[in-house]
Design an enzyme around this catalytic site. Structure first.
Site, PDB file in Angstrom:
ATOM      1  CE  LYS A 120      27.714 -42.737 -14.494  1.00 17.93           C
ATOM      2  NZ  LYS A 120      28.276 -41.455 -13.989  1.00 17.93           N
ATOM      3  CD  GLU A 180      19.106 -36.024 -12.840  1.00 23.21           C
ATOM      4  OE1 GLU A 180      18.479 -36.792 -12.079  1.00 23.21           O
ATOM      5  OE2 GLU A 180      19.142 -34.795 -12.684  1.00 23.21           O
ATOM      6  CB  ALA A 189      27.863 -33.669 -11.920  1.00 27.18           C
ATOM      7  CE1 TYR A 205      23.240 -43.519 -13.293  1.00 23.09           C
ATOM      8  CE2 TYR A 205      23.165 -45.887 -13.014  1.00 23.09           C
ATOM      9  CZ  TYR A 205      23.767 -44.671 -12.771  1.00 23.09           C
ATOM     10  OH  TYR A 205      24.925 -44.616 -12.013  1.00 23.09           O
ATOM     11  CB  SER A 206      22.990 -48.757 -17.120  1.00 25.35           C
ATOM     12  OG  SER A 206      21.953 -49.370 -17.830  1.00 25.35           O
ATOM     13  CB  THR A 215      27.729 -47.213 -12.507  1.00 24.43           C
ATOM     14  OG1 THR A 215      26.973 -48.287 -11.967  1.00 24.43           O
ATOM     15  CG2 THR A 215      27.169 -46.878 -13.882  1.00 24.43           C
ATOM     16  CG  ASP A 216      28.096 -52.304 -10.593  1.00 23.49           C
ATOM     17  OD1 ASP A 216      27.235 -51.417 -10.751  1.00 23.49           O
ATOM     18  OD2 ASP A 216      28.078 -53.116  -9.645  1.00 23.49           O
ATOM     19  CD  GLU A 217      22.816 -49.655 -12.217  1.00 20.73           C
ATOM     20  OE1 GLU A 217      22.024 -49.405 -13.136  1.00 20.73           O
ATOM     21  OE2 GLU A 217      22.550 -49.446 -11.025  1.00 20.73           O
TER      22      GLU A 217
HETATM   23  P1  NAD Z   1      23.538 -38.409  -6.323  1.00 14.56           P
HETATM   24  O1  NAD Z   1      22.318 -38.459  -7.158  1.00 14.56           O
HETATM   25  O2  NAD Z   1      23.426 -38.613  -4.844  1.00 14.56           O
HETATM   26  O3  NAD Z   1      24.282 -37.001  -6.536  1.00 14.56           O
HETATM   27  C1  NAD Z   1      24.438 -36.420  -7.791  1.00 14.56           C
HETATM   28  C2  NAD Z   1      24.896 -34.990  -7.590  1.00 14.56           C
HETATM   29  O4  NAD Z   1      25.138 -34.413  -8.893  1.00 14.56           O
HETATM   30  C3  NAD Z   1      23.864 -34.096  -6.893  1.00 14.56           C
HETATM   31  O5  NAD Z   1      24.495 -33.273  -5.935  1.00 14.56           O
HETATM   32  C4  NAD Z   1      23.295 -33.257  -8.025  1.00 14.56           C
HETATM   33  O6  NAD Z   1      22.844 -31.976  -7.613  1.00 14.56           O
HETATM   34  C5  NAD Z   1      24.490 -33.155  -8.954  1.00 14.56           C
HETATM   35  N1  NAD Z   1      24.101 -32.923 -10.353  1.00 14.56           N
HETATM   36  C6  NAD Z   1      23.181 -33.606 -11.074  1.00 14.56           C
HETATM   37  N2  NAD Z   1      23.076 -33.087 -12.302  1.00 14.56           N
HETATM   38  C7  NAD Z   1      23.969 -32.075 -12.370  1.00 14.56           C
HETATM   39  C8  NAD Z   1      24.332 -31.156 -13.377  1.00 14.56           C
HETATM   40  N3  NAD Z   1      23.754 -31.187 -14.583  1.00 14.56           N
HETATM   41  N4  NAD Z   1      25.281 -30.239 -13.110  1.00 14.56           N
HETATM   42  C9  NAD Z   1      25.867 -30.167 -11.887  1.00 14.56           C
HETATM   43  N5  NAD Z   1      25.548 -31.000 -10.885  1.00 14.56           N
HETATM   44  C10 NAD Z   1      24.616 -31.944 -11.125  1.00 14.56           C
HETATM   45  O7  NAD Z   1      24.528 -39.484  -6.976  1.00 14.56           O
HETATM   46  P2  NAD Z   1      25.605 -40.445  -6.293  1.00 14.56           P
HETATM   47  O8  NAD Z   1      24.927 -41.695  -5.860  1.00 14.56           O
HETATM   48  O9  NAD Z   1      26.424 -39.680  -5.360  1.00 14.56           O
HETATM   49  O10 NAD Z   1      26.475 -40.822  -7.573  1.00 14.56           O
HETATM   50  C11 NAD Z   1      27.590 -40.015  -7.949  1.00 14.56           C
HETATM   51  C12 NAD Z   1      28.229 -40.636  -9.189  1.00 14.56           C
HETATM   52  O11 NAD Z   1      28.653 -41.968  -8.892  1.00 14.56           O
HETATM   53  C13 NAD Z   1      27.308 -40.735 -10.379  1.00 14.56           C
HETATM   54  O12 NAD Z   1      28.045 -40.433 -11.541  1.00 14.56           O
HETATM   55  C14 NAD Z   1      26.873 -42.197 -10.390  1.00 14.56           C
HETATM   56  O13 NAD Z   1      26.586 -42.620 -11.696  1.00 14.56           O
HETATM   57  C15 NAD Z   1      28.104 -42.863  -9.842  1.00 14.56           C
HETATM   58  N6  NAD Z   1      27.893 -44.143  -9.124  1.00 14.56           N
HETATM   59  C16 NAD Z   1      27.011 -44.216  -8.097  1.00 14.56           C
HETATM   60  C17 NAD Z   1      26.885 -45.400  -7.380  1.00 14.56           C
HETATM   61  C18 NAD Z   1      25.948 -45.528  -6.211  1.00 14.56           C
HETATM   62  O14 NAD Z   1      25.790 -46.628  -5.656  1.00 14.56           O
HETATM   63  N7  NAD Z   1      25.301 -44.468  -5.755  1.00 14.56           N
HETATM   64  C19 NAD Z   1      27.635 -46.524  -7.745  1.00 14.56           C
HETATM   65  C20 NAD Z   1      28.529 -46.404  -8.818  1.00 14.56           C
HETATM   66  C21 NAD Z   1      28.646 -45.215  -9.493  1.00 14.56           C
HETATM   67  O1  TDX Z   2      12.170 -49.171  -3.102  1.00 15.92           O
HETATM   68  C1  TDX Z   2      13.015 -49.943  -3.597  1.00 15.92           C
HETATM   69  N1  TDX Z   2      12.804 -51.283  -3.551  1.00 15.92           N
HETATM   70  C2  TDX Z   2      13.662 -52.192  -4.095  1.00 15.92           C
HETATM   71  O2  TDX Z   2      13.419 -53.410  -4.023  1.00 15.92           O
HETATM   72  C3  TDX Z   2      14.221 -49.470  -4.234  1.00 15.92           C
HETATM   73  C4  TDX Z   2      14.502 -47.996  -4.308  1.00 15.92           C
HETATM   74  C5  TDX Z   2      15.066 -50.392  -4.777  1.00 15.92           C
HETATM   75  N2  TDX Z   2      14.802 -51.721  -4.728  1.00 15.92           N
HETATM   76  C6  TDX Z   2      15.760 -52.671  -5.348  1.00 15.92           C
HETATM   77  C7  TDX Z   2      16.151 -52.384  -6.780  1.00 15.92           C
HETATM   78  C8  TDX Z   2      17.571 -52.889  -6.844  1.00 15.92           C
HETATM   79  O3  TDX Z   2      17.577 -54.284  -7.113  1.00 15.92           O
HETATM   80  O4  TDX Z   2      16.969 -52.559  -4.599  1.00 15.92           O
HETATM   81  C9  TDX Z   2      18.117 -52.679  -5.445  1.00 15.92           C
HETATM   82  C10 TDX Z   2      18.958 -51.424  -5.313  1.00 15.92           C
HETATM   83  O5  TDX Z   2      18.230 -50.369  -5.895  1.00 15.92           O
HETATM   84  P1  TDX Z   2      18.806 -48.870  -5.941  1.00 15.92           P
HETATM   85  O6  TDX Z   2      19.157 -48.448  -4.571  1.00 15.92           O
HETATM   86  O7  TDX Z   2      17.851 -48.056  -6.733  1.00 15.92           O
HETATM   87  O8  TDX Z   2      20.191 -49.080  -6.708  1.00 15.92           O
HETATM   88  P2  TDX Z   2      20.566 -49.699  -8.151  1.00 15.92           P
HETATM   89  O9  TDX Z   2      19.418 -49.690  -9.063  1.00 15.92           O
HETATM   90  O10 TDX Z   2      21.237 -51.011  -7.886  1.00 15.92           O
HETATM   91  O11 TDX Z   2      21.636 -48.611  -8.658  1.00 15.92           O
HETATM   92  C11 TDX Z   2      22.631 -48.094  -7.742  1.00 15.92           C
HETATM   93  O12 TDX Z   2      23.879 -48.716  -7.950  1.00 15.92           O
HETATM   94  C12 TDX Z   2      24.569 -48.422  -9.135  1.00 15.92           C
HETATM   95  C13 TDX Z   2      22.794 -46.571  -7.892  1.00 15.92           C
HETATM   96  O13 TDX Z   2      21.536 -45.941  -7.699  1.00 15.92           O
HETATM   97  C14 TDX Z   2      23.380 -46.211  -9.224  1.00 15.92           C
HETATM   98  O14 TDX Z   2      23.592 -44.811  -9.303  1.00 15.92           O
HETATM   99  C15 TDX Z   2      24.698 -46.928  -9.353  1.00 15.92           C
HETATM  100  O15 TDX Z   2      25.285 -46.693 -10.605  1.00 15.92           O
END
Ligand code: NAD
Ligand code: TDX
Length: 341
Positions: A159, A86, A84, A155-156, A127-129
């Protein structure tokens, strides 16, 4: 004894994929999903899981201490995986506060519940961020688990703060915790505010494809199921107190991904529109996954060329899922983020 696994954020992108992975791979486990259903959480995503007798869902915020404690009293989980959060960098630039609440204070509540009720394992999905970024002209550099924390966005930073708290709870209170730091995921149920699903959805509507800056930023893309397998391995066999980097050696420039999506869908590159860059935009992420490979035998299984086709096909076959999202509050978000960009 069968395990009870509590998964937070299970209605989001990676969390839901992990719910389905665990129901499939460990059919004897009970899966308890906790999600407060923010804009990013979607019950239709969990429709398949709701049919399963081993799955239970609680609509609860991880910052709600009393609510979380009640769930622990009722369900007595022995493992917790905290997804969970943002998760969108652009939203964190617009309004950081909710990121600090959910990502830091929510993590604290989850760990306090683990301490109070006892737990076999707490796993923090990071996250790697948290490592910041790498320069484009040094392709020899990768993030290892020893790379210093050096964050760029609210965000980062949130995290990274959570990761530090997890390590503090492990050292000070002996919480049996692990952390994984994964690169960019892609696959089914990815919310259409993120690069890949946004570009697919816009392509399918013949809308402009907003590339930030020149589009030269590099991300290390991992198919979501490979991430789920990594977490499954870490909670079962990973060493307590350790951080594991998860990534695929799958580095791609944003602009090349957008072109690939256009090619697959037969759309012209003239849809590509370069827009103002993201503030503080990280240049390159690249994970060194040697530790998880050596210790747990993990390797990514899905090549990007295959994973991206599977993903685009999923969006073609599941139009209802993303069109419903696009017709709601998302319209206001899109206008705010891209209207005058
Ligand atoms: P997402 O935004 O798609 O989903 C987040 C979920 O958490 C949603 O279902 C939301 O309703 C729930 N949530 C948010 N705030 C909450 C709260 N206060 N209480 C209960 N539930 C809550 O995110 P995602 O892309 O699936 O990422 C999941 C996890 O993985 C995150 O911790 C993110 O930092 C990490 N992560 C994501 C990526 C990526 O590429 N998406 C990469 C590395 C790490
Ligand atoms: O409209 C866009 N145009 C664009 O050029 C969007 C939404 C993104 N981008 C670029 C920004 C980034 O360089 O694309 C790249 C990827 O963007 P996102 O999909 O927003 O991902 P990023 O910022 O890399 O973060 C993601 O990876 C690490 C996840 O959202 C994070 O939750 C995770 O931790």
């Amino acid at each position: 004894m069968n395990k009870t696994l509590l998964i937070t954020g299970g209605a989001g992108f990676i969390g839901s994929n992990f719910v389905y992975h665990m129901l499939r791979e460990h059919p004897d486990y009970k899966i308890v999903c906790v999600d407060c259903l923010t804009y990013a959480g979607n019950m239709s995503t969990l429709a398949g899981a709701m049919q399963n007798d081993h799955f239970v869902f609680y609509k609860t915020n991880i910052c709600d201490r009393a609510g979380i404690y009640r769930i622990f009293e009722t369900e007595k989980p022995d493992t917790v995986v905290n997804f969970a959060a943002e998760s969108h960098v652009d939203r964190s630039i617009e309004s950081p506060e909710i990121f600090l609440q959910t990502n830091i204070l929510g993590t604290q509540v989850m760990m306090d519940a683990c301490r109070k009720y006892g737990i076999g394992r707490y796993h923090q999905v990071s996250t790697d961020e948290v490592y910041g970024d790498l320069p484009l002209d040094r392709p020899d550099l990768f993030f290892t688990e020893e790379t210093p924390i050096h964050t760029s966005s609210p965000y980062s930073a949130s995290k990274a703060s959570a990761d530090l708290l997890v390590q503090a709870y492990h050292r000070t209170f002996g919480l049996p915790a692990t952390i994984s730091r994964c690169s960019n995921n892609y696959g089914p149920y990815h919310f259409p505010e993120k690069l890949i699903p946004l570009m697919i959805a816009n392509c399918l509507q013949d809308k402009p494809l907003p590339v930030y800056g020149e589009g030269l930023n590099v991300r290390d893309w991992l198919y979501v199921e490979d991430h789920c397998r990594a977490i499954d391995l870490i909670i079962h066999r990973g060493r307590v107190g350790e951080v594991y980097n998860v990534g695929g050696h799958n580095e791609m420039k944003n602009i090349d991904i957008v072109k690939l999506i256009c090619d697959y869908l037969g759309k012209p590159y003239s849809l590509i529109t370069h827009v103002a860059d993201r503030k503080g935009h990280d240049m390159r992420y690249a994970i060194d996954p040697t530790k998880i490979h050596r210790e747990l035998g993990w390797l990514p299984e899905t090549k990007f060329a295959d994973g991206i086709k599977k993903t685009i096909d999923w969006y073609l076959e599941n139009r209802d899922w993303w069109q419903t999202i696009l017709s709601g509050e998302y319209r206001n978000y899109y206008e705010r983020m891209y209207g005058n960009r």
